[in-house]
Design a protein around this motif. Structure first.
Motif, PDB file in Angstrom:
ATOM      1  N   ILE A 176      12.244  -6.953  -7.607  1.00 41.08           N
ATOM      2  CA  ILE A 176      11.081  -6.874  -6.715  1.00 41.08           C
ATOM      3  C   ILE A 176      10.369  -8.220  -6.653  1.00 41.08           C
ATOM      4  N   THR A 177      10.019  -8.616  -5.433  1.00 40.25           N
ATOM      5  CA  THR A 177       9.183  -9.795  -5.211  1.00 40.25           C
ATOM      6  C   THR A 177       8.287  -9.513  -4.011  1.00 40.25           C
ATOM      7  N   CYS A 178       7.480 -10.477  -3.657  1.00 39.97           N
ATOM      8  CA  CYS A 178       6.575 -10.351  -2.510  1.00 39.97           C
ATOM      9  C   CYS A 178       7.302 -10.719  -1.222  1.00 39.97           C
ATOM     10  N   GLY A 179       6.766 -10.237  -0.106  1.00 43.70           N
ATOM     11  CA  GLY A 179       7.345 -10.560   1.193  1.00 43.70           C
ATOM     12  C   GLY A 179       6.376 -10.231   2.300  1.00 43.70           C
ATOM     13  N   GLY A 180       6.855 -10.391   3.526  1.00 49.49           N
ATOM     14  CA  GLY A 180       6.021 -10.092   4.683  1.00 49.49           C
ATOM     15  C   GLY A 180       5.004 -11.181   4.950  1.00 49.49           C
ATOM     16  N   ALA A 181       3.950 -10.811   5.648  1.00 56.12           N
ATOM     17  CA  ALA A 181       2.909 -11.763   6.028  1.00 56.12           C
ATOM     18  C   ALA A 181       2.068 -12.168   4.810  1.00 56.12           C
ATOM     19  N   PHE A 182       1.680 -13.438   4.773  1.00 57.24           N
ATOM     20  CA  PHE A 182       0.845 -13.947   3.690  1.00 57.24           C
ATOM     21  C   PHE A 182      -0.602 -13.980   4.161  1.00 57.24           C
ATOM     22  N   ASP A 183      -1.485 -13.361   3.387  1.00 56.72           N
ATOM     23  CA  ASP A 183      -2.921 -13.355   3.659  1.00 56.72           C
ATOM     24  C   ASP A 183      -3.530 -14.523   2.889  1.00 56.72           C
ATOM     25  N   HIS A 184      -3.865 -15.598   3.587  1.00 54.67           N
ATOM     26  CA  HIS A 184      -4.377 -16.809   2.930  1.00 54.67           C
ATOM     27  C   HIS A 184      -5.714 -16.574   2.241  1.00 54.67           C
ATOM     28  N   GLN A 185      -6.548 -15.731   2.792  1.00 54.96           N
ATOM     29  CA  GLN A 185      -7.839 -15.466   2.169  1.00 54.96           C
ATOM     30  C   GLN A 185      -7.665 -14.701   0.852  1.00 54.96           C
ATOM     31  N   ALA A 186      -6.810 -13.687   0.856  1.00 58.40           N
ATOM     32  CA  ALA A 186      -6.570 -12.895  -0.357  1.00 58.40           C
ATOM     33  C   ALA A 186      -5.548 -13.567  -1.277  1.00 58.40           C
ATOM     34  N   THR A 228       0.819  -1.217   0.000  1.00 59.93           N
ATOM     35  CA  THR A 228       0.000   0.000   0.000  1.00 59.93           C
ATOM     36  C   THR A 228       0.851   1.265   0.000  1.00 59.93           C
ATOM     37  N   SER A 229       2.152   1.132   0.257  1.00 62.18           N
ATOM     38  CA  SER A 229       3.071   2.274   0.285  1.00 62.18           C
ATOM     39  C   SER A 229       4.205   2.100  -0.728  1.00 62.18           C
ATOM     40  N   PHE A 230       3.930   1.434  -1.832  1.00 63.72           N
ATOM     41  CA  PHE A 230       4.969   1.141  -2.817  1.00 63.72           C
ATOM     42  C   PHE A 230       5.629   2.436  -3.300  1.00 63.72           C
ATOM     43  N   PRO A 231       6.981   2.508  -3.277  1.00 66.98           N
ATOM     44  CA  PRO A 231       7.696   3.729  -3.662  1.00 66.98           C
ATOM     45  C   PRO A 231       7.886   3.848  -5.180  1.00 66.98           C
ATOM     46  N   ALA A 249       1.526  -9.136   2.029  1.00 67.10           N
ATOM     47  CA  ALA A 249       1.237  -7.750   2.402  1.00 67.10           C
ATOM     48  C   ALA A 249       2.303  -6.777   1.901  1.00 67.10           C
ATOM     49  N   ASP A 250       3.525  -7.273   1.702  1.00 69.96           N
ATOM     50  CA  ASP A 250       4.647  -6.392   1.399  1.00 69.96           C
ATOM     51  C   ASP A 250       5.346  -6.777   0.096  1.00 69.96           C
ATOM     52  N   ASN A 251       6.259  -5.906  -0.313  1.00 73.38           N
ATOM     53  CA  ASN A 251       7.194  -6.187  -1.394  1.00 73.38           C
ATOM     54  C   ASN A 251       8.609  -6.107  -0.838  1.00 73.38           C
TER      55      ASN A 251
END
Length: 156
Positions: free
Chosen positions: A128-138, A109-112, A142-144
């Motif tokens: 760039i790849t994904c990182g942080g907590a994984f939201d199983h429903q979505a 949500t705050s991607f630079p 949450a992060d990059n």
């Protein structure tokens, strides 16, 4: 382009990233006025946005961190540290070495955007790849994780 992790830069356990370009360096590409999707279509390679690595500007490589069945092409990206080297190799045999300046984890949500894609006066690399907590429903992270690197050397 593909990026594969293999051991061996600053320490025996540090990842060494190698990117391969299957297109001809410097070729013209048609692109629409809007950016392509930030989600690569394959799990075993990255997508390139912007100039080819080694050309002036930020070359941006995007790739998956994992899949439903296991690690993907950028699974070890978060292990890179400042001063690690990234080598890009083109199909014509030319290559570049980029020095990692920093690795950041930022909320999607705050991607630079301006910092990643903004004009530069020299060749830079962003991965760039994904990182942080994984939201199983979505089914999304949450992060990059973003690696910023600068050109150190070119050659054949």
């Amino acid at each position: 382009m593909g990026v594969l992790g293999a051991p061996g830069t600053a320490s025996p356990d540090a990842p060494h990233m190698t990117a391969s370009s299957h297109g001809k360096k410097g070729r013209q590409r048609e692109e629409s006025n809007h950016r392509r999707s930030l989600l690569p279509h394959h799990n075993d390679r990255t997508d390139l946005q912007g100039p080819f690595p080694g050309e002036v500007g930020p070359a941006v490589l995007l790739g998956h961190v994992d899949t439903r069945t296991g690690p993907a092409v950028l699974a070890r990206l978060r292990e890179l540290r400042p001063q690690d080297l990234i080598t890009t190799t083109h199909s014509d045999g030319t290559h570049e070495k980029f020095l990692v300046q920093r690795v950041e984890k930022v909320a999607k949500t705050s991607f630079p955007t301006a910092e990643v894609y903004g004009a530069t006066g020299h060749a830079e690399l962003r991965i760039i790849t994904c990182g942080g907590a994984f939201d199983h429903q979505a089914r999304s992270y949450a992060d990059n994780v973003i690696v910023y690197a600068s050109l150190q050397q070119t050659g054949t």
